[in-house]
Design a protein around this motif. Structure first.
Motif, PDB file in Angstrom:
ATOM      1  N   GLY A 154      19.675 105.902  94.594  1.00 31.98           N
ATOM      2  CA  GLY A 154      19.043 104.676  95.036  1.00 31.98           C
ATOM      3  C   GLY A 154      19.430 103.430  94.277  1.00 31.98           C
ATOM      4  N   GLY A 155      20.233 103.586  93.240  1.00 30.97           N
ATOM      5  CA  GLY A 155      20.670 102.413  92.509  1.00 30.97           C
ATOM      6  C   GLY A 155      21.625 101.562  93.325  1.00 30.97           C
ATOM      7  N   GLY A 156      21.927 100.377  92.799  1.00 28.24           N
ATOM      8  CA  GLY A 156      22.860  99.493  93.493  1.00 28.24           C
ATOM      9  C   GLY A 156      22.798  98.087  92.960  1.00 28.24           C
ATOM     10  N   LEU A 157      23.379  97.187  93.729  1.00 30.45           N
ATOM     11  CA  LEU A 157      23.438  95.773  93.389  1.00 30.45           C
ATOM     12  C   LEU A 157      22.437  95.012  94.254  1.00 30.45           C
ATOM     13  CD1 LEU A 157      24.796  93.318  92.012  1.00 30.45           C
ATOM     14  CD2 LEU A 157      26.471  93.357  93.887  1.00 30.45           C
ATOM     15  N   VAL A 158      21.618  94.195  93.606  1.00 30.15           N
ATOM     16  CA  VAL A 158      20.605  93.427  94.330  1.00 30.15           C
ATOM     17  C   VAL A 158      20.480  92.064  93.686  1.00 30.15           C
ATOM     18  CG1 VAL A 158      18.705  94.317  92.907  1.00 30.15           C
ATOM     19  CG2 VAL A 158      18.244  93.535  95.242  1.00 30.15           C
ATOM     20  N   GLN A 159      20.108  91.083  94.479  1.00 33.42           N
ATOM     21  CA  GLN A 159      19.898  89.745  93.949  1.00 33.42           C
ATOM     22  C   GLN A 159      18.546  89.655  93.248  1.00 33.42           C
ATOM     23  OE1 GLN A 159      20.426  86.998  97.227  1.00 33.42           O
ATOM     24  NE2 GLN A 159      22.581  86.702  96.679  1.00 33.42           N
ATOM     25  N   ALA A 160      18.454  88.728  92.326  1.00 37.79           N
ATOM     26  CA  ALA A 160      17.184  88.496  91.640  1.00 37.79           C
ATOM     27  C   ALA A 160      16.096  88.205  92.662  1.00 37.79           C
ATOM     28  CB  ALA A 160      17.322  87.340  90.666  1.00 37.79           C
ATOM     29  N   GLY A 161      14.923  88.812  92.422  1.00 39.48           N
ATOM     30  CA  GLY A 161      13.826  88.687  93.359  1.00 39.48           C
ATOM     31  C   GLY A 161      13.773  89.782  94.402  1.00 39.48           C
ATOM     32  N   GLY A 162      14.831  90.565  94.477  1.00 37.95           N
ATOM     33  CA  GLY A 162      14.902  91.635  95.466  1.00 37.95           C
ATOM     34  C   GLY A 162      14.226  92.905  94.998  1.00 37.95           C
ATOM     35  N   SER A 163      14.381  93.944  95.813  1.00 37.24           N
ATOM     36  CA  SER A 163      13.718  95.229  95.549  1.00 37.24           C
ATOM     37  C   SER A 163      14.701  96.381  95.702  1.00 37.24           C
ATOM     38  CB  SER A 163      12.557  95.443  96.526  1.00 37.24           C
ATOM     39  OG  SER A 163      11.569  94.450  96.391  1.00 37.24           O
ATOM     40  N   LEU A 164      14.411  97.438  94.982  1.00 31.89           N
ATOM     41  CA  LEU A 164      15.123  98.703  95.119  1.00 31.89           C
ATOM     42  C   LEU A 164      14.118  99.832  94.927  1.00 31.89           C
ATOM     43  CD1 LEU A 164      18.441  98.361  93.041  1.00 31.89           C
ATOM     44  CD2 LEU A 164      18.265  98.656  95.517  1.00 31.89           C
ATOM     45  N   ARG A 165      14.400 100.971  95.538  1.00 27.15           N
ATOM     46  CA  ARG A 165      13.617 102.163  95.280  1.00 27.15           C
ATOM     47  C   ARG A 165      14.532 103.272  94.797  1.00 27.15           C
ATOM     48  NH1 ARG A 165       9.621 106.081  98.857  1.00 27.15           N
ATOM     49  NH2 ARG A 165      11.604 106.847  99.721  1.00 27.15           N
ATOM     50  N   LEU A 166      14.262 103.746  93.610  1.00 27.42           N
ATOM     51  CA  LEU A 166      14.991 104.871  93.052  1.00 27.42           C
ATOM     52  C   LEU A 166      14.252 106.165  93.354  1.00 27.42           C
ATOM     53  CD1 LEU A 166      15.925 103.484  89.504  1.00 27.42           C
ATOM     54  CD2 LEU A 166      17.081 103.131  91.696  1.00 27.42           C
ATOM     55  N   SER A 167      15.030 107.211  93.541  1.00 24.16           N
ATOM     56  CA  SER A 167      14.468 108.548  93.734  1.00 24.16           C
ATOM     57  C   SER A 167      15.044 109.484  92.686  1.00 24.16           C
ATOM     58  CB  SER A 167      14.800 109.075  95.131  1.00 24.16           C
ATOM     59  OG  SER A 167      14.252 108.259  96.134  1.00 24.16           O
TER      60      SER A 167
END
Length: 126
Positions: free
Chosen positions: A8-21
């Motif tokens: 679930g990792g990756g590149l995201v802009q500040a303020g964004g969201s990610l979900r790791l499993s």
């Protein structure tokens, strides 16, 4: 022993969201307290959040409290890390960890965990 695999990792802009499993295999998942740690380049591995075997108790580092949420699904042998309002300083390799215990202690140091995943990179751009 238990095997852990993060995703679930990756590149995201500040303020964004990610979900790791973090998927676990090998032993009875519900016997394990789980944690997430992270390590940025040149820095020590630091505690992010932890959850007890049942999911009834969660605890967070001050730096992520209110932005990150840990949860688990024992039927799916998986622990999750929902990360919201991401900041560039959240950039790191994120590791899932497990410790075989049903005691209530809050495990917030890396040496309290016996099992680790390989890590997943999270990069937050400004």
């Amino acid at each position: 022993q238990v095997q852990l695999v993060e995703s679930g990792g990756g590149l995201v802009q500040a303020g964004g969201s990610l979900r790791l499993s973090c998927a676990a295999s090998g032993r009875t998942f519900s016997n394990y307290a789980m944690g997430w740690f992270r390590q940025a380049p040149g820095k020590e591995r630091e505690f992010v959040t932890g959850i007890n075997w049942s999911g009834s108790s969660t605890y967070y580092a001050d730096s992520v409290a209110g932005r990150f949420t840990i949860s688990r699904d024992n039927a799916k042998n998986t622990v999750y890390l929902q990360m919201n309002s991401l900041k560039p300083e959240d950039t790191a390799v994120y590791y899932c960890a497990a410790q075989n215990t049903r005691l209530g202690a809050r495990l917030s140091t890396w040496y309290e965990y016996d099992y680790w995943g390989q890590g997943t990179q999270v990069t937050v751009s400004s």
